[in-house]
Design a protein around this motif. Structure first.
Motif, PDB file in Angstrom:
ATOM      1  N   THR A 129     -14.822 -19.194  -2.789  1.00 49.32           N
ATOM      2  CA  THR A 129     -14.827 -20.210  -3.827  1.00 49.32           C
ATOM      3  C   THR A 129     -13.398 -20.710  -4.026  1.00 49.32           C
ATOM      4  OG1 THR A 129     -14.426 -18.614  -5.586  1.00 49.32           O
ATOM      5  CG2 THR A 129     -16.736 -19.029  -4.976  1.00 49.32           C
ATOM      6  N   PRO A 130     -13.193 -21.766  -4.818  1.00 53.46           N
ATOM      7  CA  PRO A 130     -11.811 -22.195  -5.106  1.00 53.46           C
ATOM      8  C   PRO A 130     -10.958 -21.073  -5.673  1.00 53.46           C
ATOM      9  CG  PRO A 130     -13.344 -23.927  -5.731  1.00 53.46           C
ATOM     10  CD  PRO A 130     -14.177 -22.745  -5.323  1.00 53.46           C
ATOM     11  N   ALA A 131     -11.553 -20.226  -6.540  1.00 53.58           N
ATOM     12  CA  ALA A 131     -10.801 -19.088  -7.093  1.00 53.58           C
ATOM     13  C   ALA A 131     -10.435 -18.101  -5.987  1.00 53.58           C
ATOM     14  CB  ALA A 131     -11.624 -18.395  -8.173  1.00 53.58           C
ATOM     15  N   GLY A 132     -11.355 -17.884  -5.063  1.00 52.32           N
ATOM     16  CA  GLY A 132     -11.076 -16.992  -3.948  1.00 52.32           C
ATOM     17  C   GLY A 132      -9.986 -17.517  -3.046  1.00 52.32           C
ATOM     18  N   GLU A 133      -9.981 -18.842  -2.803  1.00 55.60           N
ATOM     19  CA  GLU A 133      -8.944 -19.459  -1.986  1.00 55.60           C
ATOM     20  C   GLU A 133      -7.565 -19.264  -2.602  1.00 55.60           C
ATOM     21  OE1 GLU A 133      -9.199 -20.759   0.891  1.00 55.60           O
ATOM     22  OE2 GLU A 133     -11.289 -21.366   1.206  1.00 55.60           O
ATOM     23  N   ILE A 134      -7.492 -19.348  -3.931  1.00 53.30           N
ATOM     24  CA  ILE A 134      -6.218 -19.147  -4.623  1.00 53.30           C
ATOM     25  C   ILE A 134      -5.783 -17.687  -4.551  1.00 53.30           C
ATOM     26  CG2 ILE A 134      -5.107 -19.173  -6.896  1.00 53.30           C
ATOM     27  CD1 ILE A 134      -6.768 -21.637  -7.560  1.00 53.30           C
ATOM     28  N   LEU A 135      -6.738 -16.769  -4.712  1.00 52.07           N
ATOM     29  CA  LEU A 135      -6.397 -15.351  -4.776  1.00 52.07           C
ATOM     30  C   LEU A 135      -5.999 -14.777  -3.419  1.00 52.07           C
ATOM     31  CD1 LEU A 135      -6.224 -12.699  -6.359  1.00 52.07           C
ATOM     32  CD2 LEU A 135      -8.672 -12.357  -5.899  1.00 52.07           C
ATOM     33  N   LEU A 136      -6.580 -15.272  -2.320  1.00 56.73           N
ATOM     34  CA  LEU A 136      -6.388 -14.635  -1.014  1.00 56.73           C
ATOM     35  C   LEU A 136      -4.921 -14.499  -0.605  1.00 56.73           C
ATOM     36  CD1 LEU A 136      -7.624 -13.327   1.437  1.00 56.73           C
ATOM     37  CD2 LEU A 136      -7.937 -15.601   2.443  1.00 56.73           C
ATOM     38  N   PRO A 137      -4.112 -15.577  -0.572  1.00 51.29           N
ATOM     39  CA  PRO A 137      -2.713 -15.391  -0.176  1.00 51.29           C
ATOM     40  C   PRO A 137      -1.928 -14.504  -1.132  1.00 51.29           C
ATOM     41  CG  PRO A 137      -3.071 -17.611  -0.985  1.00 51.29           C
ATOM     42  CD  PRO A 137      -4.418 -16.985  -0.847  1.00 51.29           C
ATOM     43  N   LEU A 138      -2.273 -14.571  -2.436  1.00 51.64           N
ATOM     44  CA  LEU A 138      -1.591 -13.719  -3.414  1.00 51.64           C
ATOM     45  C   LEU A 138      -1.937 -12.252  -3.192  1.00 51.64           C
ATOM     46  CD1 LEU A 138      -2.128 -15.894  -6.618  1.00 51.64           C
ATOM     47  CD2 LEU A 138      -0.055 -15.701  -5.233  1.00 51.64           C
ATOM     48  N   ALA A 139      -3.215 -11.975  -2.912  1.00 55.79           N
ATOM     49  CA  ALA A 139      -3.641 -10.600  -2.674  1.00 55.79           C
ATOM     50  C   ALA A 139      -2.976 -10.035  -1.428  1.00 55.79           C
ATOM     51  CB  ALA A 139      -5.166 -10.547  -2.546  1.00 55.79           C
ATOM     52  N   LYS A 140      -2.907 -10.834  -0.359  1.00 53.15           N
ATOM     53  CA  LYS A 140      -2.248 -10.379   0.870  1.00 53.15           C
ATOM     54  C   LYS A 140      -0.789 -10.059   0.614  1.00 53.15           C
ATOM     55  CE  LYS A 140      -5.111 -12.644   4.377  1.00 53.15           C
ATOM     56  NZ  LYS A 140      -5.111 -13.643   5.490  1.00 53.15           N
ATOM     57  N   ARG A 141      -0.133 -10.895  -0.172  1.00 55.47           N
ATOM     58  CA  ARG A 141       1.287 -10.663  -0.451  1.00 55.47           C
ATOM     59  C   ARG A 141       1.476  -9.402  -1.285  1.00 55.47           C
ATOM     60  NH1 ARG A 141       5.562 -15.088  -2.887  1.00 55.47           N
ATOM     61  NH2 ARG A 141       7.132 -13.628  -3.610  1.00 55.47           N
ATOM     62  N   ILE A 142       0.624  -9.201  -2.292  1.00 56.10           N
ATOM     63  CA  ILE A 142       0.718  -7.989  -3.126  1.00 56.10           C
ATOM     64  C   ILE A 142       0.532  -6.742  -2.279  1.00 56.10           C
ATOM     65  CG2 ILE A 142      -0.444  -6.682  -4.953  1.00 56.10           C
ATOM     66  CD1 ILE A 142      -1.019  -9.419  -6.294  1.00 56.10           C
ATOM     67  N   LEU A 143      -0.474  -6.743  -1.418  1.00 51.71           N
ATOM     68  CA  LEU A 143      -0.744  -5.580  -0.574  1.00 51.71           C
ATOM     69  C   LEU A 143       0.397  -5.332   0.406  1.00 51.71           C
ATOM     70  CD1 LEU A 143      -4.535  -6.203   0.100  1.00 51.71           C
ATOM     71  CD2 LEU A 143      -3.543  -4.431  -1.382  1.00 51.71           C
ATOM     72  N   ALA A 144       0.977  -6.411   0.945  1.00 51.41           N
ATOM     73  CA  ALA A 144       2.104  -6.262   1.865  1.00 51.41           C
ATOM     74  C   ALA A 144       3.306  -5.667   1.147  1.00 51.41           C
ATOM     75  CB  ALA A 144       2.467  -7.612   2.475  1.00 51.41           C
ATOM     76  N   ASP A 145       3.553  -6.113  -0.093  1.00 54.87           N
ATOM     77  CA  ASP A 145       4.686  -5.584  -0.852  1.00 54.87           C
ATOM     78  C   ASP A 145       4.477  -4.115  -1.204  1.00 54.87           C
ATOM     79  OD1 ASP A 145       5.904  -8.008  -0.722  1.00 54.87           O
ATOM     80  OD2 ASP A 145       5.436  -8.624  -2.769  1.00 54.87           O
ATOM     81  N   VAL A 146       3.257  -3.751  -1.543  1.00 54.38           N
ATOM     82  CA  VAL A 146       2.968  -2.349  -1.858  1.00 54.38           C
ATOM     83  C   VAL A 146       3.171  -1.478  -0.623  1.00 54.38           C
ATOM     84  CG1 VAL A 146       1.121  -0.738  -2.475  1.00 54.38           C
ATOM     85  CG2 VAL A 146       1.410  -2.856  -3.766  1.00 54.38           C
ATOM     86  N   ASP A 147       2.726  -1.989   0.531  1.00 52.01           N
ATOM     87  CA  ASP A 147       2.900  -1.241   1.769  1.00 52.01           C
ATOM     88  C   ASP A 147       4.380  -1.047   2.078  1.00 52.01           C
ATOM     89  OD1 ASP A 147       1.988   0.092   4.049  1.00 52.01           O
ATOM     90  OD2 ASP A 147       2.138  -1.711   5.272  1.00 52.01           O
ATOM     91  N   THR A 148       5.168  -2.102   1.871  1.00 51.28           N
ATOM     92  CA  THR A 148       6.609  -1.999   2.095  1.00 51.28           C
ATOM     93  C   THR A 148       7.246  -0.999   1.137  1.00 51.28           C
ATOM     94  OG1 THR A 148       6.753  -4.284   2.891  1.00 51.28           O
ATOM     95  CG2 THR A 148       8.779  -3.292   2.059  1.00 51.28           C
ATOM     96  N   ALA A 149       6.844  -1.045  -0.137  1.00 51.75           N
ATOM     97  CA  ALA A 149       7.386  -0.106  -1.116  1.00 51.75           C
ATOM     98  C   ALA A 149       7.035   1.332  -0.746  1.00 51.75           C
ATOM     99  CB  ALA A 149       6.852  -0.445  -2.508  1.00 51.75           C
ATOM    100  N   ARG A 150       5.814   1.540  -0.297  1.00 51.38           N
ATOM    101  CA  ARG A 150       5.394   2.882   0.092  1.00 51.38           C
ATOM    102  C   ARG A 150       6.245   3.409   1.251  1.00 51.38           C
ATOM    103  NH1 ARG A 150       0.529   1.731   1.083  1.00 51.38           N
ATOM    104  NH2 ARG A 150      -0.313   2.229  -0.966  1.00 51.38           N
ATOM    105  N   LEU A 151       6.455   2.552   2.247  1.00 52.73           N
ATOM    106  CA  LEU A 151       7.276   2.957   3.394  1.00 52.73           C
ATOM    107  C   LEU A 151       8.717   3.221   2.989  1.00 52.73           C
ATOM    108  CD1 LEU A 151       5.952   0.529   6.132  1.00 52.73           C
ATOM    109  CD2 LEU A 151       5.732   3.006   6.125  1.00 52.73           C
ATOM    110  N   GLU A 152       9.241   2.392   2.083  1.00 46.96           N
ATOM    111  CA  GLU A 152      10.619   2.558   1.646  1.00 46.96           C
ATOM    112  C   GLU A 152      10.809   3.886   0.917  1.00 46.96           C
ATOM    113  OE1 GLU A 152      14.576   0.665   1.020  1.00 46.96           O
ATOM    114  OE2 GLU A 152      12.997   0.772   2.510  1.00 46.96           O
ATOM    115  N   VAL A 153       9.884   4.223   0.027  1.00 50.77           N
ATOM    116  CA  VAL A 153       9.981   5.490  -0.705  1.00 50.77           C
ATOM    117  C   VAL A 153       9.845   6.674   0.243  1.00 50.77           C
ATOM    118  CG1 VAL A 153       8.874   6.932  -2.438  1.00 50.77           C
ATOM    119  CG2 VAL A 153       9.213   4.498  -2.888  1.00 50.77           C
TER     120      VAL A 153
END
Length: 325
Positions: free
Chosen positions: A58-82
């Motif tokens: 949906t339009p809401a899903g289209e908006i959320l998808l790139p944001l969700a990918k970025r959040i997950l990528a940042d969390v993965d990076t933080a996990r690796l850094e720690v």
């Protein structure tokens, strides 16, 4: 909103099938559907349209998808850094680079980095500068070697490191009418052109238009290796960085000179176009403003700069490349 819910949402958005997404995640399909419904309830909007088994965003899903990918990528990076600080793993570097660098000096830099840090995993994404900027902004890369200038609103920190000269590539047995050549000399010549997303494609087209003509393409849509091969067999000529011609005896590079300039541009309106096209372009190392580079990424940058300083001092940089100290 939970990270797990975002991961489930991204899986369904990419696979477009609840049952298959559940299998890929190793969970039951009802559990996946429940988590998605919970996420939709928290956001107050449906994320998927489920018409006759056809799953679309949906339009809401289209908006959320790139944001969700970025959040997950940042969390993965933080996990690796720690974990890296805790000594559990050595880390990773996700590097983006233009094809000219991948075909040129980057291999030597990667080899030196691997020798010094054998436990750090390396991932290299080759692509046009605009593609790399997009992936870096999304959090899919840690560092990228991109072409300047960037759009003013790009959320990246850039440090110029190299200047590379641009030449007209043509078959070695073909003589140019003029040497050196200017952009105007490309008028009525068949050009081999890169695919969309390459900064050099946009700047070459803009250069020709500012010189008063539309470029004529013999073939377009290739990556760097394909473009060079097409030139080798005589399909046309191409504007390329000089360093990519090393080790290609079937090609020769004619310098671009004269009143014309070739400069990088991402502008789309005539009012925003840069000065006429230039003879060289500037490469910068970039990372996101809002996320500090990981220890592993900083280590790679240190090795890169050390390599360039030594190569500049010993005059072993590829032809047409200058280190910007």
């Amino acid at each position: 909103m939970q990270l797990q819910q975002l991961a489930y949402f991204v899986a369904v958005a990419e696979i477009r099938h609840f049952t298959q997404a559940a299998e890929s995640l190793g969970i039951a399909q009802p559990s996946l559907s429940k988590q998605i419904r919970t996420l939709e309830g928290e956001l107050g909007a449906p994320l998927f349209s489920r018409a006759r088994g056809n799953i679309t965003l949906t339009p809401a899903g289209e908006i959320l998808l790139p944001l969700a990918k970025r959040i997950l990528a940042d969390v993965d990076t933080a996990r690796l850094e720690v974990r890296e600080l805790a000594g559990l793993v050595r880390g990773r570097v996700r590097l983006g680079a233009t094809p000219s660098l991948c075909a040129g000096l980057l291999a030597d830099v990667l080899r030196r980095f691997h020798d010094v840090y054998p436990g750090i995993s390396l991932t290299v994404e080759e692509g046009g500068s605009r593609d790399l900027v997009r992936e870096l902004t999304r959090g899919s890369l840690d560092l990228a070697l991109v072409i300047l200038p960037l759009a003013e609103d790009t959320p990246l920190v850039t440090t110029p490191i190299l200047r590379e000269h641009l030449v007209v590539a043509m078959p070695a047995d073909q003589r140019s009418r003029r040497s050196p050549m200017s952009i105007s000399d490309l008028r009525d010549r068949d050009l081999v052109m890169f695919r969309s997303g390459y900064d050099l494609r946009d700047s070459t087209i803009a250069a020709c238009r500012q010189a008063g003509f539309e470029p004529r393409f013999a073939v377009e849509g290739g990556e760097m290796d394909a473009v060079l091969r097409f030139v080798e067999v005589g399909l046309g000529i191409a504007v390329v960085p000089s360093m990519v011609l090393a080790g290609r005896p079937r090609l020769r590079g004619v310098p671009l000179t004269g009143a014309d300039n070739l400069a990088s541009t991402t502008s789309v309106t005539r009012r925003e176009l840069p000065p006429p096209p230039g003879l060289q372009r500037t490469i910068a190392i970039a990372h996101r403003k809002d996320v500090a580079p990981t220890h592993a990424a900083r280590a790679f940058r240190g090795i890169l700069e050390e390599f360039l300083v030594e190569a500049a001092r010993e005059e072993t940089l590829p032809a047409g490349v200058q280190y910007l100290s």
